[in-house]
Scaffold this motif. Sequence first.
Motif, PDB file in Angstrom:
ATOM      1  N   ILE A  86       0.835  -1.204   0.000  1.00 15.82           N
ATOM      2  CA  ILE A  86       0.000   0.000   0.000  1.00 15.82           C
ATOM      3  C   ILE A  86       0.867   1.249   0.000  1.00 15.82           C
ATOM      4  O   ILE A  86       0.604   2.211  -0.729  1.00 15.82           O
ATOM      5  N   ARG A  87       1.923   1.253   0.802  1.00 15.15           N
ATOM      6  CA  ARG A  87       2.800   2.417   0.891  1.00 15.15           C
ATOM      7  C   ARG A  87       3.550   2.644  -0.421  1.00 15.15           C
ATOM      8  O   ARG A  87       3.787   3.782  -0.827  1.00 15.15           O
ATOM      9  N   SER A  88       3.955   1.568  -1.069  1.00 19.32           N
ATOM     10  CA  SER A  88       4.726   1.701  -2.306  1.00 19.32           C
ATOM     11  C   SER A  88       3.840   1.989  -3.517  1.00 19.32           C
ATOM     12  O   SER A  88       4.345   2.337  -4.585  1.00 19.32           O
ATOM     13  N   ARG A  89       2.519   1.818  -3.362  1.00 18.75           N
ATOM     14  CA  ARG A  89       1.560   2.023  -4.452  1.00 18.75           C
ATOM     15  C   ARG A  89       1.811   1.076  -5.629  1.00 18.75           C
ATOM     16  O   ARG A  89       1.467   1.386  -6.771  1.00 18.75           O
ATOM     17  N   LEU A  90       2.404  -0.066  -5.345  1.00 18.90           N
ATOM     18  CA  LEU A  90       2.653  -1.053  -6.396  1.00 18.90           C
ATOM     19  C   LEU A  90       1.432  -1.956  -6.546  1.00 18.90           C
ATOM     20  O   LEU A  90       0.920  -2.487  -5.549  1.00 18.90           O
ATOM     21  N   PRO A  91       0.954  -2.170  -7.765  1.00 17.29           N
ATOM     22  CA  PRO A  91      -0.124  -3.143  -7.953  1.00 17.29           C
ATOM     23  C   PRO A  91       0.410  -4.560  -7.751  1.00 17.29           C
ATOM     24  O   PRO A  91       1.518  -4.888  -8.171  1.00 17.29           O
ATOM     25  N   LEU A  92      -0.390  -5.374  -7.089  1.00 18.83           N
ATOM     26  CA  LEU A  92      -0.024  -6.767  -6.844  1.00 18.83           C
ATOM     27  C   LEU A  92      -0.640  -7.631  -7.923  1.00 18.83           C
ATOM     28  O   LEU A  92      -1.854  -7.585  -8.152  1.00 18.83           O
ATOM     29  N   HIS A  93       0.185  -8.452  -8.588  1.00 16.71           N
ATOM     30  CA  HIS A  93      -0.295  -9.256  -9.709  1.00 16.71           C
ATOM     31  C   HIS A  93      -0.615 -10.696  -9.311  1.00 16.71           C
ATOM     32  O   HIS A  93      -1.683 -11.196  -9.649  1.00 16.71           O
ATOM     33  N   VAL A  94       0.309 -11.371  -8.648  1.00 21.53           N
ATOM     34  CA  VAL A  94       0.098 -12.777  -8.291  1.00 21.53           C
ATOM     35  C   VAL A  94       0.659 -13.049  -6.904  1.00 21.53           C
ATOM     36  O   VAL A  94       1.484 -12.290  -6.384  1.00 21.53           O
ATOM     37  N   THR A  95       0.219 -14.141  -6.317  1.00 23.56           N
ATOM     38  CA  THR A  95       0.759 -14.612  -5.047  1.00 23.56           C
ATOM     39  C   THR A  95       1.123 -16.090  -5.185  1.00 23.56           C
ATOM     40  O   THR A  95       0.498 -16.825  -5.961  1.00 23.56           O
ATOM     41  N   CYS A  96       2.109 -16.516  -4.426  1.00 19.01           N
ATOM     42  CA  CYS A  96       2.565 -17.914  -4.426  1.00 19.01           C
ATOM     43  C   CYS A  96       2.509 -18.444  -3.002  1.00 19.01           C
ATOM     44  O   CYS A  96       2.895 -17.752  -2.060  1.00 19.01           O
ATOM     45  N   ASP A  97       2.053 -19.693  -2.858  1.00 15.57           N
ATOM     46  CA  ASP A  97       1.934 -20.249  -1.513  1.00 15.57           C
ATOM     47  C   ASP A  97       2.361 -21.706  -1.441  1.00 15.57           C
ATOM     48  O   ASP A  97       1.760 -22.506  -0.721  1.00 15.57           O
ATOM     49  N   GLY A  98       3.395 -22.066  -2.162  1.00 12.76           N
ATOM     50  CA  GLY A  98       3.907 -23.427  -2.105  1.00 12.76           C
ATOM     51  C   GLY A  98       4.984 -23.643  -3.148  1.00 12.76           C
ATOM     52  O   GLY A  98       5.386 -22.721  -3.861  1.00 12.76           O
ATOM     53  N   GLN A  99       5.465 -24.879  -3.265  1.00 15.96           N
ATOM     54  CA  GLN A  99       6.574 -25.204  -4.157  1.00 15.96           C
ATOM     55  C   GLN A  99       6.135 -25.891  -5.447  1.00 15.96           C
ATOM     56  O   GLN A  99       6.952 -26.084  -6.344  1.00 15.96           O
ATOM     57  N   ARG A 100       4.889 -26.273  -5.576  1.00 13.41           N
ATOM     58  CA  ARG A 100       4.461 -27.015  -6.747  1.00 13.41           C
ATOM     59  C   ARG A 100       4.402 -26.110  -7.978  1.00 13.41           C
ATOM     60  O   ARG A 100       3.898 -24.988  -7.902  1.00 13.41           O
ATOM     61  N   VAL A 101       4.939 -26.614  -9.086  1.00 15.64           N
ATOM     62  CA  VAL A 101       4.952 -25.880 -10.351  1.00 15.64           C
ATOM     63  C   VAL A 101       3.991 -26.570 -11.317  1.00 15.64           C
ATOM     64  O   VAL A 101       4.131 -27.786 -11.561  1.00 15.64           O
ATOM     65  N   PRO A 102       3.018 -25.857 -11.883  1.00 12.92           N
ATOM     66  CA  PRO A 102       2.710 -24.433 -11.677  1.00 12.92           C
ATOM     67  C   PRO A 102       1.523 -24.219 -10.760  1.00 12.92           C
ATOM     68  O   PRO A 102       0.884 -23.172 -10.817  1.00 12.92           O
ATOM     69  N   ASP A 103       1.188 -25.189  -9.921  1.00 12.62           N
ATOM     70  CA  ASP A 103      -0.074 -25.154  -9.177  1.00 12.62           C
ATOM     71  C   ASP A 103      -0.140 -24.064  -8.107  1.00 12.62           C
ATOM     72  O   ASP A 103      -1.176 -23.417  -7.949  1.00 12.62           O
ATOM     73  N   ASP A 104       0.956 -23.872  -7.349  1.00 13.69           N
ATOM     74  CA  ASP A 104       0.891 -23.003  -6.170  1.00 13.69           C
ATOM     75  C   ASP A 104       1.115 -21.539  -6.527  1.00 13.69           C
ATOM     76  O   ASP A 104       1.999 -20.859  -5.988  1.00 13.69           O
ATOM     77  N   ILE A 105       0.278 -21.045  -7.444  1.00  9.95           N
ATOM     78  CA  ILE A 105       0.329 -19.635  -7.826  1.00  9.95           C
ATOM     79  C   ILE A 105      -1.095 -19.201  -8.157  1.00  9.95           C
ATOM     80  O   ILE A 105      -1.851 -19.942  -8.790  1.00  9.95           O
ATOM     81  N   GLN A 106      -1.474 -18.017  -7.682  1.00  9.03           N
ATOM     82  CA  GLN A 106      -2.839 -17.532  -7.869  1.00  9.03           C
ATOM     83  C   GLN A 106      -2.823 -16.079  -8.320  1.00  9.03           C
ATOM     84  O   GLN A 106      -1.895 -15.322  -8.025  1.00  9.03           O
ATOM     85  N   ALA A 107      -3.892 -15.691  -8.998  1.00  5.32           N
ATOM     86  CA  ALA A 107      -4.103 -14.275  -9.269  1.00  5.32           C
ATOM     87  C   ALA A 107      -4.317 -13.547  -7.950  1.00  5.32           C
ATOM     88  O   ALA A 107      -4.965 -14.061  -7.036  1.00  5.32           O
ATOM     89  N   ALA A 108      -3.743 -12.362  -7.831  1.00  3.04           N
ATOM     90  CA  ALA A 108      -3.830 -11.614  -6.575  1.00  3.04           C
ATOM     91  C   ALA A 108      -5.273 -11.239  -6.275  1.00  3.04           C
ATOM     92  O   ALA A 108      -6.022 -10.802  -7.159  1.00  3.04           O
ATOM     93  N   ASP A 109      -5.671 -11.396  -5.030  1.00  9.90           N
ATOM     94  CA  ASP A 109      -7.019 -11.068  -4.576  1.00  9.90           C
ATOM     95  C   ASP A 109      -6.894 -10.440  -3.192  1.00  9.90           C
ATOM     96  O   ASP A 109      -6.514 -11.114  -2.231  1.00  9.90           O
ATOM     97  N   GLY A 110      -7.190  -9.148  -3.091  1.00  8.55           N
ATOM     98  CA  GLY A 110      -7.035  -8.446  -1.823  1.00  8.55           C
ATOM     99  C   GLY A 110      -7.887  -9.016  -0.716  1.00  8.55           C
ATOM    100  O   GLY A 110      -7.460  -9.108   0.434  1.00  8.55           O
ATOM    101  N   GLN A 111      -9.105  -9.441  -1.051  1.00  8.46           N
ATOM    102  CA  GLN A 111      -9.997  -9.992  -0.031  1.00  8.46           C
ATOM    103  C   GLN A 111      -9.448 -11.303   0.519  1.00  8.46           C
ATOM    104  O   GLN A 111      -9.504 -11.545   1.732  1.00  8.46           O
ATOM    105  N   VAL A 112      -8.916 -12.134  -0.362  1.00  7.63           N
ATOM    106  CA  VAL A 112      -8.348 -13.402   0.081  1.00  7.63           C
ATOM    107  C   VAL A 112      -7.149 -13.153   1.003  1.00  7.63           C
ATOM    108  O   VAL A 112      -6.987 -13.818   2.033  1.00  7.63           O
ATOM    109  N   LEU A 113      -6.308 -12.190   0.648  1.00 10.26           N
ATOM    110  CA  LEU A 113      -5.125 -11.905   1.462  1.00 10.26           C
ATOM    111  C   LEU A 113      -5.507 -11.346   2.827  1.00 10.26           C
ATOM    112  O   LEU A 113      -4.926 -11.736   3.850  1.00 10.26           O
ATOM    113  N   VAL A 114      -6.460 -10.428   2.861  1.00  9.93           N
ATOM    114  CA  VAL A 114      -6.872  -9.852   4.148  1.00  9.93           C
ATOM    115  C   VAL A 114      -7.524 -10.911   5.018  1.00  9.93           C
ATOM    116  O   VAL A 114      -7.277 -10.984   6.227  1.00  9.93           O
TER     117      VAL A 114
END
Length: 351
Positions: A291-319
């Motif tokens: 928020i401070r950097s004003r950078l848009p967030l594109h994707v998030t990663c939550d594991g080591q599996r390729v390419p499964d553990d990657i998602q489109a960024a979702d602010g509600q999910v993160l909060v």
Amino acid sequence: AYDPPSGVYADPTRSYPMETRARAPQDMQLQALEQEVSRLRGILQHELGGRPTAATVADQGANVGVNTGASTGAREPRAMLRQRLLRLGLSRSLAEEIIGTLPPVRNLNDSWQRALRKLVSIVNTQALPADRDSVFALFGGTGVGKSSTIAKLAGADVQRFGVHGVGLITLDNYRIGAQEQMSSFAYTLGIPLYPANDRQSLALALQELQGRRVYLDTAGMGQHDDRLARQINLVREQEQPITSLLTLSASAQSSQSRALSSLFTRSGVTGAIITKVDEATSLGGILDVLIRSRLPLHVTCDGQRVPDDIQAADGQVLVRRAVELLRSEEPGVDGQIGPSQAPTVMPKGMV
């Protein structure tokens, strides 16, 4: 016998103990101690955001003879809301800004829900550009997971564009085994990999991969390393447009993420990726940095599996996930922000 201090005659038959003479210094010490306790109490009230301590409330009630419960009750929900946002991982300044946008805080739970919805609304999330003919360079500190993130992104794109639509370039000529790791990813995915170490070799690699979706892997370095500036300039000097993305680890210290964000936003980075969400003990700090950097967030990663553990960024999910981490310490915290939504897994619906 005449007692000069009091101006009255003393009884010669009465004994006067020695501690009588030391009473004045003791009174001075007691007064100084009371002043120090009062000073510390003021500091404590300030750190608690103006919430009075039980001792202060008792003293005020005894001194002025009025019911302090009304004024205390008016301020207590706001102070408790502030403390909960701080425990979520937000900075004090951002917590105050969020509270400042809310109606007067009278009910903690209602204001908490409003604060969470406000936090979701100011987390800027955007999809990556959908063009196949796009080039992305991932920057970040040591060990944030840039290489594995590139493998996940490339793996998702292979499913959409095929093996002839994706390519990799590595600029990491510093870490032992770095190129071997990328070679392994490229071989597994069936896509080409080109190494580059200067402006000319990078330009040639980009030319060879023209028409593909290309990912550049950079070396992870500290923000004070001179070699990092050379890599940044190497990417910025290319004639072909390259989108630079900052890779941040959710499990890193907030101070380190803030320093990296400050450096790379001045260097042309236009978006962010969050990795290691599954390893984080708190997510408020990394959200604060974004928020401070004003950078848009594109994707998030939550594991080591390729390419499964990657998602489109979702602010509600993160909060919501940040609240779940807080709830592990405070079971009574309500985490409902709205209708539950499952994160969008790459590549479906991401771009």
